[in-house]
Design a protein around this motif. Structure first.
Motif, PDB file in Angstrom:
ATOM      1  N   SER A 111       0.955  -1.217  -0.153  1.00 38.57           N
ATOM      2  CA  SER A 111       0.047  -0.003   0.134  1.00 38.57           C
ATOM      3  C   SER A 111       0.818   1.436  -0.013  1.00 38.57           C
ATOM      4  CB  SER A 111      -1.103   0.071   1.287  1.00 38.57           C
ATOM      5  OG  SER A 111      -0.415   0.175   2.293  1.00 38.57           O
ATOM      6  N   ALA A 112       2.162   1.164   0.708  1.00 41.40           N
ATOM      7  CA  ALA A 112       2.767   2.532   0.521  1.00 41.40           C
ATOM      8  C   ALA A 112       3.455   2.576  -0.923  1.00 41.40           C
ATOM      9  CB  ALA A 112       4.144   2.010   1.631  1.00 41.40           C
ATOM     10  N   SER A 113       3.650   1.555  -1.588  1.00 38.64           N
ATOM     11  CA  SER A 113       4.085   1.663  -2.997  1.00 38.64           C
ATOM     12  C   SER A 113       3.002   2.500  -3.718  1.00 38.64           C
ATOM     13  CB  SER A 113       4.604   0.464  -3.533  1.00 38.64           C
ATOM     14  OG  SER A 113       5.524  -0.245  -2.941  1.00 38.64           O
ATOM     15  N   ALA A 114       1.872   1.879  -3.505  1.00 36.96           N
ATOM     16  CA  ALA A 114       0.630   2.512  -4.257  1.00 36.96           C
ATOM     17  C   ALA A 114       0.330   4.014  -3.931  1.00 36.96           C
ATOM     18  CB  ALA A 114      -0.612   1.684  -4.168  1.00 36.96           C
ATOM     19  N   LEU A 115       0.699   4.397  -2.640  1.00 35.34           N
ATOM     20  CA  LEU A 115       0.407   5.538  -1.913  1.00 35.34           C
ATOM     21  C   LEU A 115       1.443   6.744  -2.505  1.00 35.34           C
ATOM     22  CD1 LEU A 115      -0.690   4.751   1.554  1.00 35.34           C
ATOM     23  CD2 LEU A 115      -2.121   6.051   0.053  1.00 35.34           C
ATOM     24  N   ALA A 116       2.615   6.329  -2.708  1.00 34.64           N
ATOM     25  CA  ALA A 116       3.723   7.316  -2.815  1.00 34.64           C
ATOM     26  C   ALA A 116       3.470   8.316  -3.950  1.00 34.64           C
ATOM     27  CB  ALA A 116       5.082   6.538  -3.228  1.00 34.64           C
ATOM     28  N   TYR A 117       3.107   7.736  -5.338  1.00 32.34           N
ATOM     29  CA  TYR A 117       2.725   8.506  -6.197  1.00 32.34           C
ATOM     30  C   TYR A 117       1.592   9.475  -6.005  1.00 32.34           C
ATOM     31  CZ  TYR A 117       5.461   4.816  -8.212  1.00 32.34           C
ATOM     32  OH  TYR A 117       6.684   3.632  -8.475  1.00 32.34           O
ATOM     33  N   PRO A 118       0.451   9.133  -5.757  1.00 30.51           N
ATOM     34  CA  PRO A 118      -0.570  10.266  -5.296  1.00 30.51           C
ATOM     35  C   PRO A 118      -0.147  11.618  -4.380  1.00 30.51           C
ATOM     36  CG  PRO A 118      -1.282   8.209  -5.431  1.00 30.51           C
ATOM     37  CD  PRO A 118       0.027   7.735  -5.373  1.00 30.51           C
ATOM     38  N   VAL A 119       0.416  10.989  -3.432  1.00 27.66           N
ATOM     39  CA  VAL A 119       1.022  11.802  -2.326  1.00 27.66           C
ATOM     40  C   VAL A 119       1.785  12.771  -2.962  1.00 27.66           C
ATOM     41  CG1 VAL A 119       2.179  12.176  -0.178  1.00 27.66           C
ATOM     42  CG2 VAL A 119       0.567  10.304  -0.475  1.00 27.66           C
ATOM     43  N   TYR A 120       2.877  12.548  -3.577  1.00 28.26           N
ATOM     44  CA  TYR A 120       3.792  13.525  -4.285  1.00 28.26           C
ATOM     45  C   TYR A 120       3.572  14.211  -5.189  1.00 28.26           C
ATOM     46  CZ  TYR A 120       7.302  11.226  -0.907  1.00 28.26           C
ATOM     47  OH  TYR A 120       7.960  10.957   0.072  1.00 28.26           O
ATOM     48  N   LEU A 121       2.598  13.663  -5.942  1.00 30.22           N
ATOM     49  CA  LEU A 121       1.790  14.345  -7.363  1.00 30.22           C
ATOM     50  C   LEU A 121       0.871  15.573  -6.613  1.00 30.22           C
ATOM     51  CD1 LEU A 121       0.668  11.460  -9.845  1.00 30.22           C
ATOM     52  CD2 LEU A 121       2.315  13.356 -10.101  1.00 30.22           C
ATOM     53  N   PHE A 122       0.250  15.274  -5.598  1.00 27.55           N
ATOM     54  CA  PHE A 122      -0.736  16.146  -4.751  1.00 27.55           C
ATOM     55  C   PHE A 122       0.123  17.402  -4.414  1.00 27.55           C
ATOM     56  CE2 PHE A 122      -2.429  17.854  -0.807  1.00 27.55           C
ATOM     57  CZ  PHE A 122      -3.374  18.361  -1.207  1.00 27.55           C
ATOM     58  N   VAL A 123       1.466  17.024  -3.799  1.00 25.74           N
ATOM     59  CA  VAL A 123       2.154  18.150  -3.308  1.00 25.74           C
ATOM     60  C   VAL A 123       2.610  18.860  -4.417  1.00 25.74           C
ATOM     61  CG1 VAL A 123       4.409  18.728  -2.264  1.00 25.74           C
ATOM     62  CG2 VAL A 123       3.081  16.752  -1.129  1.00 25.74           C
ATOM     63  N   VAL A 124       3.067  18.399  -5.501  1.00 29.17           N
ATOM     64  CA  VAL A 124       3.458  19.290  -6.720  1.00 29.17           C
ATOM     65  C   VAL A 124       2.480  20.006  -7.345  1.00 29.17           C
ATOM     66  CG1 VAL A 124       3.977  18.900  -9.281  1.00 29.17           C
ATOM     67  CG2 VAL A 124       5.291  17.464  -7.271  1.00 29.17           C
ATOM     68  N   ALA A 125       1.268  19.389  -7.332  1.00 24.26           N
ATOM     69  CA  ALA A 125      -0.280  20.194  -8.016  1.00 24.26           C
ATOM     70  C   ALA A 125      -0.343  21.309  -6.901  1.00 24.26           C
ATOM     71  CB  ALA A 125      -1.130  19.183  -8.017  1.00 24.26           C
ATOM     72  N   LEU A 126      -0.306  21.197  -5.814  1.00 26.26           N
ATOM     73  CA  LEU A 126      -0.689  22.416  -4.838  1.00 26.26           C
ATOM     74  C   LEU A 126       0.317  23.335  -4.867  1.00 26.26           C
ATOM     75  CD1 LEU A 126      -2.887  21.956  -1.956  1.00 26.26           C
ATOM     76  CD2 LEU A 126      -3.388  21.664  -4.170  1.00 26.26           C
ATOM     77  N   VAL A 127       1.540  22.899  -5.049  1.00 24.20           N
ATOM     78  CA  VAL A 127       2.665  23.951  -5.037  1.00 24.20           C
ATOM     79  C   VAL A 127       2.746  24.774  -6.355  1.00 24.20           C
ATOM     80  CG1 VAL A 127       5.133  24.173  -5.293  1.00 24.20           C
ATOM     81  CG2 VAL A 127       4.724  22.799  -3.486  1.00 24.20           C
ATOM     82  N   LEU A 128       2.388  24.084  -7.378  1.00 22.85           N
ATOM     83  CA  LEU A 128       2.122  24.681  -8.634  1.00 22.85           C
ATOM     84  C   LEU A 128       0.818  25.847  -8.468  1.00 22.85           C
ATOM     85  CD1 LEU A 128       2.287  22.258 -11.585  1.00 22.85           C
ATOM     86  CD2 LEU A 128       3.680  24.212 -11.372  1.00 22.85           C
ATOM     87  N   LEU A 129      -0.226  25.350  -8.144  1.00 23.92           N
ATOM     88  CA  LEU A 129      -1.330  26.182  -7.629  1.00 23.92           C
ATOM     89  C   LEU A 129      -1.002  27.325  -6.921  1.00 23.92           C
ATOM     90  CD1 LEU A 129      -4.433  26.655  -7.871  1.00 23.92           C
ATOM     91  CD2 LEU A 129      -4.678  25.066  -5.805  1.00 23.92           C
ATOM     92  N   ILE A 130      -0.420  26.983  -5.569  1.00 23.85           N
ATOM     93  CA  ILE A 130       0.002  28.202  -5.069  1.00 23.85           C
ATOM     94  C   ILE A 130       1.111  29.277  -5.465  1.00 23.85           C
ATOM     95  CG2 ILE A 130       1.095  28.832  -2.519  1.00 23.85           C
ATOM     96  CD1 ILE A 130      -0.023  25.983  -1.630  1.00 23.85           C
TER      97      ILE A 130
END
Length: 330
Positions: free
Chosen positions: A146-165
């Motif tokens: 589950s950690a392997s599956a989770l890693a991508y969405p979590v870091y993609l979310f951080v990138v998306a919000l940093v871009l937005l901000i």
């Protein structure tokens, strides 16, 4: 070989805390909206208050990790320092909280999805139920999978919000956003009360959900476990502070008003980017991380249940480890 490194641990144990950025600022605005848009400038001092509390929590959990390297959640620490009853209140509250975390995260994730695709609005309950079953199956496969599956969405979310901000602040700095769409800081607000401000603050503190997950799961880290856990905790705190303050500031500056059918982050993304690929990237990653934030409930509930079961407050079956590190019964 099932132990977690810092990168995977940040994904599996921080998804709940980081994803709460998607609904924490919105909860503040919903409370202030009862007075009117003129009260929205109070979201800035309330946001600063939440950040001060976050700092206190990070420093406290940092101490707890070093003091309880075998995994020191609120139950263990309260029991050792304040007595059995205080421990049971903390433990019982957290067991309920982890279940509520699943429902809040899944519901918010479904809201993010239906904000982007309004045609799905009538199917929210079915979508949410299917997502809970999906997370359960993922966890029965084991923690590392589950950690392997989770890693991508979590870091993609951080990138998306940093871009937005980042792009949002650039638009503010270059004068592309009219200063008339938000009330000036310090504007007199008739009808505001201390109780209402405290209510808005406590609602905003929902952005701090899940900060305790790392201190509960120190034993899941690779050696040196305590040091790795502390570094992961501090990294999570810094990322959470940046994302929360960015979303809170931009929501105020862009004059975002909470709507039942569209989330604050969705409104913010459509104003910053327009309804293009970037907008759907933000909404997609937000929906993903909110759904997967429910994983904190599935990973942390069993670890807390073990402590309660060892002390014979709940059935002993919760102490039995599965063949994939996780406590499958929990």
């Amino acid at each position: 070989e099932q132990k977690l490194n810092k990168v995977k641990a940040l994904a599996i144990l921080s998804s709940d805390a980081l994803s709460s950025v998607a609904y924490g600022p919105e909860q503040v605005l919903i409370v202030l909206a009862t007075i009117g848009m003129i009260a929205f400038w109070y979201s800035i001092p309330i946001g600063i208050g939440v950040l001060i509390l976050l700092t206190a929590l990070i420093l406290s959990y940092r101490q707890i990790i070093y003091a309880y390297p075998e995994g020191g959640g609120a139950y263990v620490v309260s029991k050792h320092n304040l007595g059995e009853n205080a421990g049971l209140i903390a433990g019982g509250s957290l067991l309920v909280d982890y279940i509520l975390t699943v429902s809040v995260s899944i519901s918010s994730g479904t809201d993010a999805l239906t904000s982007a695709f309004p045609v799905l609005h009538d199917y929210r309950v079915i979508i949410a139920c299917l997502l809970v079953i999906f997370i359960m199956v993922l966890n029965l496969r084991g923690v590392t999978e589950s950690a392997s599956a989770l890693a991508y969405p979590v870091y993609l979310f951080v990138v998306a919000l940093v871009l937005l901000i980042g792009i949002g602040i650039w638009k503010v700095a270059t004068g592309q956003v009219s200063p008339d769409v938000h009330p000036a800081i310090g504007t007199a607000v008739p009808g505001i009360s201390l109780f209402l401000l405290l209510r808005a603050f406590s609602s905003g503190c929902s952005a701090l959900t899940g900060v305790e997950a790392i201190s509960n799961a120190v034993t899941n880290f690779r050696q040196p476990a305590a040091r790795n856990a502390v570094r992961t905790l501090v990294a999570m705190g810094i990322i959470l502070a940046i994302l929360f303050s960015g979303v809170m500031f931009l929501s105020y500056w862009f004059g975002i008003v909470p709507k039942a059918e569209e989330t604050v982050v969705s409104q913010l993304a459509s104003q910053v980017f327009g309804r293009n690929g970037f907008y759907y990237f933000v909404q997609g990653t937000t929906a993903l991380i909110l759904v997967l934030a429910a994983n904190t409930g599935f990973s942390a509930f069993p670890l807390l249940a073990v402590n309660l079961a060892v002390d014979k407050y709940i059935p002993r079956m919760f102490t039995i480890r599965g063949d994939r590190l996780g406590y499958s019964n929990g």
